[in-house]
Design a protein around this motif. Structure first.
Motif, PDB file in Angstrom:
ATOM      1  N   ARG A 131       0.885  -0.945  -0.277  1.00  0.00           N
ATOM      2  CA  ARG A 131      -0.166   0.002   0.195  1.00  0.00           C
ATOM      3  C   ARG A 131       0.445   1.448   0.302  1.00  0.00           C
ATOM      4  NH1 ARG A 131      -5.328  -0.518   3.490  1.00  0.00           N
ATOM      5  NH2 ARG A 131      -5.971  -0.744   1.953  1.00  0.00           N
TER       6      ARG A 131
ATOM      7  N   GLU B  49      -0.509  -0.557  -4.741  1.00  0.00           N
ATOM      8  CA  GLU B  49      -1.925  -0.856  -4.493  1.00  0.00           C
ATOM      9  C   GLU B  49      -2.800  -0.275  -5.912  1.00  0.00           C
ATOM     10  OE1 GLU B  49      -5.720  -2.029  -0.744  1.00  0.00           O
ATOM     11  OE2 GLU B  49      -3.723  -0.125  -1.305  1.00  0.00           O
ATOM     12  N   TYR B  50      -2.636   1.107  -5.410  1.00  0.00           N
ATOM     13  CA  TYR B  50      -2.954   1.959  -6.178  1.00  0.00           C
ATOM     14  C   TYR B  50      -2.577   1.851  -8.080  1.00  0.00           C
ATOM     15  CZ  TYR B  50      -3.327   7.046  -8.007  1.00  0.00           C
ATOM     16  OH  TYR B  50      -3.807   7.909  -9.290  1.00  0.00           O
TER      17      TYR B  50
ATOM     18  N   PHE C 262      -4.686  -1.356  -9.434  1.00  0.00           N
ATOM     19  CA  PHE C 262      -6.219  -0.278  -9.368  1.00  0.00           C
ATOM     20  C   PHE C 262      -6.075  -1.095 -10.940  1.00  0.00           C
ATOM     21  CE2 PHE C 262      -6.763   1.701  -5.284  1.00  0.00           C
ATOM     22  CZ  PHE C 262      -7.458   0.172  -4.451  1.00  0.00           C
TER      23      PHE C 262
ATOM     24  N   LYS D 125     -11.943   4.897  -6.856  1.00  0.00           N
ATOM     25  CA  LYS D 125     -11.455   4.166  -5.823  1.00  0.00           C
ATOM     26  C   LYS D 125      -9.974   5.192  -5.465  1.00  0.00           C
ATOM     27  CE  LYS D 125     -12.111  -0.653  -6.715  1.00  0.00           C
ATOM     28  NZ  LYS D 125     -11.073  -1.705  -6.688  1.00  0.00           N
ATOM     29  N   LEU D 126      -9.339   5.689  -6.638  1.00  0.00           N
ATOM     30  CA  LEU D 126      -7.905   5.973  -6.830  1.00  0.00           C
ATOM     31  C   LEU D 126      -8.036   7.409  -6.284  1.00  0.00           C
ATOM     32  CD1 LEU D 126      -7.598   5.575 -10.823  1.00  0.00           C
ATOM     33  CD2 LEU D 126      -6.198   4.463  -8.914  1.00  0.00           C
TER      34      LEU D 126
ATOM     35  N   TRP E 297      -8.422   7.358  -2.709  1.00  0.00           N
ATOM     36  CA  TRP E 297      -7.033   6.139  -2.395  1.00  0.00           C
ATOM     37  C   TRP E 297      -5.927   6.942  -1.009  1.00  0.00           C
ATOM     38  CZ3 TRP E 297      -1.719   5.774  -2.807  1.00  0.00           C
ATOM     39  CH2 TRP E 297      -1.019   4.520  -1.871  1.00  0.00           C
ATOM     40  N   ASP E 298      -5.299   6.040  -0.215  1.00  0.00           N
ATOM     41  CA  ASP E 298      -4.551   7.524   0.517  1.00  0.00           C
ATOM     42  C   ASP E 298      -3.935   6.110   1.298  1.00  0.00           C
ATOM     43  OD1 ASP E 298      -3.628   8.159   2.703  1.00  0.00           O
ATOM     44  OD2 ASP E 298      -5.500   8.403   4.015  1.00  0.00           O
ATOM     45  N   TYR E 299      -2.344   6.108   0.980  1.00  0.00           N
ATOM     46  CA  TYR E 299      -1.618   5.705   1.472  1.00  0.00           C
ATOM     47  C   TYR E 299      -1.309   4.955   2.717  1.00  0.00           C
ATOM     48  CZ  TYR E 299       1.251   8.148   3.235  1.00  0.00           C
ATOM     49  OH  TYR E 299       2.559  10.015   3.901  1.00  0.00           O
TER      50      TYR E 299
ATOM     51  N   LYS F 130      -4.188   4.493   4.905  1.00  0.00           N
ATOM     52  CA  LYS F 130      -5.154   4.072   5.431  1.00  0.00           C
ATOM     53  C   LYS F 130      -4.262   2.731   6.312  1.00  0.00           C
ATOM     54  CE  LYS F 130      -9.544   1.768   3.782  1.00  0.00           C
ATOM     55  NZ  LYS F 130      -9.950   0.932   2.846  1.00  0.00           N
TER      56      LYS F 130
END
Lengths: 533, 289, 348
Positions: free
Chosen positions: A71, A76-77, A80, A252-253, A256-258, A260
């Motif tokens: 992440r 992860e980003y 997606f 989602k993009l 997205w928060d690294y 999290k």
């Protein structure tokens, strides 16, 4: 009592005058020695559990770290977007599959020459080409992002290695050297900035991609037969569904928060429910046991499907129908089969059975069998057939025992009422021994699911969940199994690495699975004993 | 017996009349009956015995006289074998057995006491089983088995004991030429007498017989009965039997058991001729059981 | 009987039930013989193909190099119009004699020449060591369970453990042996690690077999001996074990077949893919126990999965499988025959 008597009578029969060690007589010592030996099986069982846990338990901490870096480094980003592009690839593949079908239809059913058929498909090809090219802007974005994310991850791993080096130096007492080790501190926020800055570019690319796809879909050609046209319509529907997912991906993009947090149980669920087992990859390693578990299960099911009728049937035959001479011949023979080493069976599968089955599947008059013809000679079916041969002796022996335990009186009573042998077998003997037979089958399952060499050599070793949309034909696909993966990868992994620990975790799953099967079999047998006596 | 002798000297001090030593001499002096009829060797008092939760013996009180044959009779499951096996603690081998109450004394020693050496007890209280159980060894080895365990190694001594025991068991003439043949090769009656000889060889004081003739034909039975008759001059015999004629023929006193209780215990003659209890009468006259 | 066949009431008549009975009996029979046929097919294939590399037409009719040499690479090349197949050593000698041979295009196949002597030695060592350990532990455990133990929670627990141990997959034993012996005890990949891993694996087999043999010794032997004043241990040693021992040993032979046949437990604990030295080439005695060995089952795995299949490699593949199958079959047959013999001999 004797102490109240006179001293003279005490010595009579007294055990006090015997040899003693630590207050124990010789017999007690011997007894303790044997008891200690009996305890060994308990100790071994405990040690197995302990060592599997000892080597495997760190897996969760390491996998947690593995998932966190996934992440934080933005992998992860990127995934997606990659998923989006991969989904498109799948659609393209189904399109080319459709082309093959159409071509077959034109050349084989309508008997047109190949060149003419290809010419007739020119419109289709143009459509397919446009469809597959539409993804290009997105794909190049993915490859850029992949590089960036990999870079961040590498930095992080290097820092981790340095940290490790320093710790080792410190542990060795070399403080000065330890101080000289440079550890780069990774500021993920800074590192991720360029990555996240590509969001507008993604939006643009995505927009273009969607427009392009919609435009292409309008030009979709019509196909010659209703059956093929139906497939085309299905393809269109799939594409529409695919387009509908775009906003969700974008959302989602955006959100997205690294930072999290990765919940702690994710390391566990990613293993138990993970659908991917991917190791030594340049991008991201996944340790999900599901593909292996499904592989083991499929192979075992096929094996049992073959072994149960044969094993139980043979047991009934030998126990109830066969003549004494036949019994004397068949029983040792089946026992003999159980002595064939599994590695020899595996070799037989590679050398003979795989090819034989493949050749069999190529016969046109057998093409109605689901999954036929197939091209992979090592697959679920090959392994399953051989495992069935392994399981038959186990099932046979235990089922025969169960049949043997049915009191003679039951049988005689049934005969006396005018039943013939078949009726007696089906209505009296089999029901009376049913739980014994079931537990025999369960133990056969345990034997099969724990078998290593046959599946390692013959199951095809492709780590993927087989494609169940093929219906029963799924049995002709290659799989990998839990036992197989341990045997194959254990020799090559670095001790203490996450991969190494993951293999021990697979072993642990296998261990508890076999304990569970065993427990179930014993419970069933015990219940059966109660009901008879 | 060499080892037992000093001990028996001790015990003898508690009874007034010295009993003949259980050595070579005692067998030679067959027919000697110097011990008075009143000497009590085994004294069972208020014994309750359990197999797990079920009570097998209820409040048994019984005295067995030395140098007499005492028969225990009664229908199946009445507890007579159980009582017999209590006397040398063979019941220890069965799971879940226990004595609830009461005492068993042999020569005034409580045999269930904490410091009793069961091994020593069994040396002195021999047993012959319902089903003859010779070891799959030669006749010679079968008889010397017990002695060898006690460390007797001298060939001469062993030879002597073998002959003496076989003679005492009335088997010598039949097997003297094949002492080293397997004991399993003998006929049923011979096997049983071999087992008796084996029991005699360790020179016990008491011999327990658990239906020794139930698996034998009438001729073999007769021989064993004759043997019992002779043995009781030197040994105290407690015999469990189903066969009332047998009890009548070879025992001095008879105890009748029913449902785990001792119904009647008296001179054998009394039990069979003039039983005091109606149940006993019904049983001995064959009306039930 | 001159009366017409229909005269009496017990006359057999064809009925549906009878037909059904007959058909289904044939089905059962077919299932049984199908199993036997499959077993025979596996056996026959390996015997037929394997005997080619083990036997030869010339005296002494047995391919002795296959049994006495270590595995070598096989080199196949064409030299001066002649097709050559040479093992590693022969190939080097050939190259030394004919320097121009080095330039000829050569195909090489590992392990495909030479023999399997080190594998046979290794398997024998593994079997002997592990069975010794397993027999000592197993027989003692069985003596306790059958002679000393009283039924209770503790014993039920032990029996449960034994039953469960029997169901543990062999690969898990491999992992366990790797974790405990190879890593924790630091014995590395060695005979000793393999011995203990295999011994624990067959332990349930040995215990069960021993207990069965002990149980078959009649109770009368024990009672008779105890009634003569023998101690428990004297009774067991003199009057139980001697009669149970033949049974224990024959049943344990089946354990040998299992130990010899398993590959998974020795993969990471004792087996080497290839090792030049023979096990007795050690500097000091203790090294003997701490060396890995080659083993037949592992060799079969290696040659069937790591090298391609063709006419050159087939020789060693089928040959090894044949020799291995013969050894295991011999052991299993011995066990089955001896056991039947024993059953007939002892009837007390």
């Amino acid at each position: 009592m004797a102490s109240s008597s006179t001293p003279t009578t005490i010595s009579f029969l007294s055990r006090k005058n015997r040899f003693r060690l630590f207050g124990l007589t010789l017999d007690d010592c011997i007894r303790t020695f044997f008891g200690g030996n009996a305890l060994i099986s308990v100790v071994v069982l405990a040690l197995i559990t302990f060592f599997l846990f000892k080597e495997g338990a760190h897996f969760f901490a390491q996998n947690d770290r593995n998932l966190r870096i996934y992440r934080q480094a933005g992998l992860e980003y990127v995934d997606f977007i990659r998923t989006q592009s991969d989904d498109h690839t799948a659609l393209t593949r189904s399109l080319s599959d459709l082309r093959v079908r159409t071509l077959n239809e034109l050349t084989q059913k309508q008997n047109r020459p190949l060149a003419e058929a290809n010419a007739a498909l020119a419109g289709f090809d143009a459509f397919a080409g446009q469809f597959s090219d539409a993804v290009d802007p997105l794909r190049s974005l993915v490859s850029d992002l992949t590089e960036q994310a990999t870079e961040i991850k590498t930095k992080f791993i290097v820092a981790g290695d340095k940290q490790e080096e320093r710790n080792q130096l410190l542990a060795a007492g070399k403080t000065a050297e330890a101080g000289r080790v440079q550890i780069a501190v990774i500021n993920f926020q800074e590192e991720l900035k360029p990555l996240l800055a590509t969001l507008p570019a993604y939006r643009e690319a995505n927009q273009a991609f969607a427009t392009q796809l919609k435009a292409v879909m309008a030009t979709a050609p019509t196909l010659p037969t209703p059956e093929l046209q139906g497939r085309m319509d299905k393809f269109k529907a799939h594409t529409r569904d695919y387009l509908a997912t775009f906003p969700a991906v974008e959302h989602k993009l955006e959100t997205w928060d690294y930072l999290k947090p990765v919940p702690f149980w994710q390391a566990f669920t990613a293993f138990i429910f993970g659908r991917e087992w991917l190791t030594a990859s340049f991008w991201q390693d996944w340790y999900g046991v599901i593909p292996l578990f499904v592989g083991s299960l499929m192979v075992s099911l096929v094996a049992l499907l073959l072994a149960v009728p044969l094993g139980v049937g043979a047991a009934i035959y030998v126990n109830q129908i066969a003549s004494l001479g036949e019994q004397r011949f068949i029983k040792p023979c089946i026992e003999f089969i159980s002595a064939i080493p599994s590695v020899v069976l595996g070799f037989f599968g590679i050398a003979v059975l795989g090819q034989a089955l493949r050749a069999l599947s190529q016969f046109t008059w057998l093409s109605w069998v689901p999954g036929f013809p197939f091209s992979e000679r090592l697959n679920i079916l090959t392994a399953g057939c051989l495992l069935a041969l392994l399981a038959v002796p186990t099932i046979f022996t235990l089922a025969e025992d169960a049949l043997n335990n049915v009191p003679r009186a039951f049988k005689e009573a049934s005969f006396a009422l005018g039943a013939n042998r078949l009726q007696t077998i089906i209505q009296i003997i089999v029901p009376a021994s049913l739980s014994g037979i079931i537990s025999a089958i369960l133990l056969g399952l345990g034997r099969v699911i724990g078998e290593t060499m046959v599946v390692l050599l013959c199951a095809g070793n492709r780590i993927a969940i087989p494609d169940f949309t093929a219906g029963l034909g799924v049995v002709t696909q290659p799989v990998h199994t839990m036992t197989g993966i341990i045997a194959q990868e254990m020799g090559e992994v670095v001790r203490g690495s996450i991969h190494y620990r993951a293999l021990f975790m697979v072993g642990l799953v296998l261990f508890f699975l076999s304990l569970g099967i065993n427990y179930l079999a014993q419970r069933i047998v015990r219940r059966y004993r109660l009901s008879i006596g | 017996m060499v080892i037992a002798d000093p001990l028996s000297m001790d015990t003898r001090s508690s009874v007034p009349t010295p009993r003949p030593t259980m050595g070579t001499s005692s067998l030679a002096t067959a027919g000697d009956s110097s011990a008075p009829a009143s000497e009590i060797l085994i004294d069972i008092e208020h014994l309750d015995f359990f197999y797990g939760a079920s009570q097998a013996l209820h409040d048994i009180t019984l005295q067995v006289e030395a140098k007499k044959a005492t028969a225990l009779i009664g229908p199946s499951g009445c507890g007579k074998s159980t009582l017999l096996r209590c006397l040398n603690r063979m019941n220890d081998l069965i799971d879940g057995t226990r004595i609830g109450r009461g005492t068993i004394k042999i020569r005034d020693v409580e045999i269930n006491g904490r410091d009793i050496d069961v091994i020593e007890l069994r040396k002195r209280v021999g047993m012959v089983f319902q089903k003859s159980n010779p070891f799959p060894k030669s006749i010679y080895e079968n008889i010397t088995y017990g002695l060898r365990l006690q460390g007797v190694k001298t060939k001469a001594q062993l030879d002597e004991v073998v002959e003496r025991s076989l003679r005492a068991a009335a088997l010598w003439d039949e097997v003297k030429d094949r002492l080293h043949a397997s004991g399993l090769g003998l006929s049923g009656g011979q096997q049983q007498r071999l087992c008796i000889a084996r029991a005699i060889a360790v020179e016990p004081e008491i011999i327990l017989m658990d239906e020794p003739c139930s698996a034998l034909d009438p001729i073999a039975t007769a021989k064993v009965e004759e043997l019992i008759h002779e043995l009781k001059t030197n040994f105290t015999i407690v015999i469990v039997t189903h066969n009332m004629q047998q009890a009548a023929r070879c025992s001095d006193r008879t105890a009748f058991f029913y449902m785990g209780r001792l119904v009647e215990y008296a001179e054998t003659r009394t039990i069979f001729m003039n039983p005091g209890n109606p149940q006993t009468e019904a049983y001995v006259s064959g009306r039930f059981g | 009987m001159n009366a017409p066949a229909t005269a009496h009431i017990f006359k057999a008549r064809p009925t549906t039930a009878r037909r059904r009975e007959k058909t289904s009996f044939w089905l059962f029979r077919a299932a049984t013989y199908l199993v036997l046929f499959c077993g025979a097919a596996v056996f026959a294939t390996i015997v037929v193909k394997g005997s080619r590399s083990v036997f030869q037409a010339k005296a002494p009719f047995i391919n002795t190099t296959f049994f006495t040499e270590a595995p070598e690479s096989l080199y196949v090349f064409e030299y001066q119009g002649k097709k050559m197949e040479l093992g590693d050593k022969a190939y080097r000698a050939f190259k030394a004699q004919n320097p121009d041979a080095a330039t000829v295009k050569t195909e090489s196949y590992v392990y495909s020449a030479g023999g399997i002597f080190p594998c046979i030695v290794g398997t024998v060592l593994l079997v002997v060591g592990s069975m010794t350990i397993a027999l000592i532990l197993g027989v003692c455990a069985a003596i306790y369970l059958n002679e000393y133990a009283r039924d209770g929670r503790f014993i039920r627990f032990i029996r449960l453990a034994i039953l469960n141990l029997a169901g543990v997959p062999s690969i898990v034993f491999g992992l366990f042996g790797f974790g405990l012996f190879v890593l924790f005890f630091d014995w590395n990949v060695s005979l000793l690690s393999g011995w203990f891993t295999l011994a624990f694996m067959v332990l349930p087999v040995v215990i069960t077999a021993s207990e069965e043999s002990l149980k078959s010794v009649p109770k009368g032997f024990r009672e008779g001996s105890l009634a003569l004043g023998a101690t428990k241990w004297q009774t067991i040693r003199k009057n139980v074990l001697p009669y149970a021992l033949p049974g224990i040993l024959t049943s344990s032979i089946l354990g040998i077949a299992r130990v010899a046949g398993e590959t998974a437990p020795i993969m990471f604990t004792a087996a080497y893919v290839v090792r030049d030295k023979l096990p007795w080439d050690v500097e000091k005695f203790s090294d003997f126990f701490f060396q890995g060995v080659m083993a037949l089952p592992y060799h079969i795995y290696v040659v069937s999965s790591k090298i391609p299949q063709n006419e050159y490699t087939e020789r060693v593949q089928y040959g090894t499988a044949f020799v291995f199958l013969m050894i295991v079959a011999l052991v299993a047959t011995t066990s089955i025959v001896l056991r039947n013999h024993l059953r007939n001999r002892y009837k007390w």
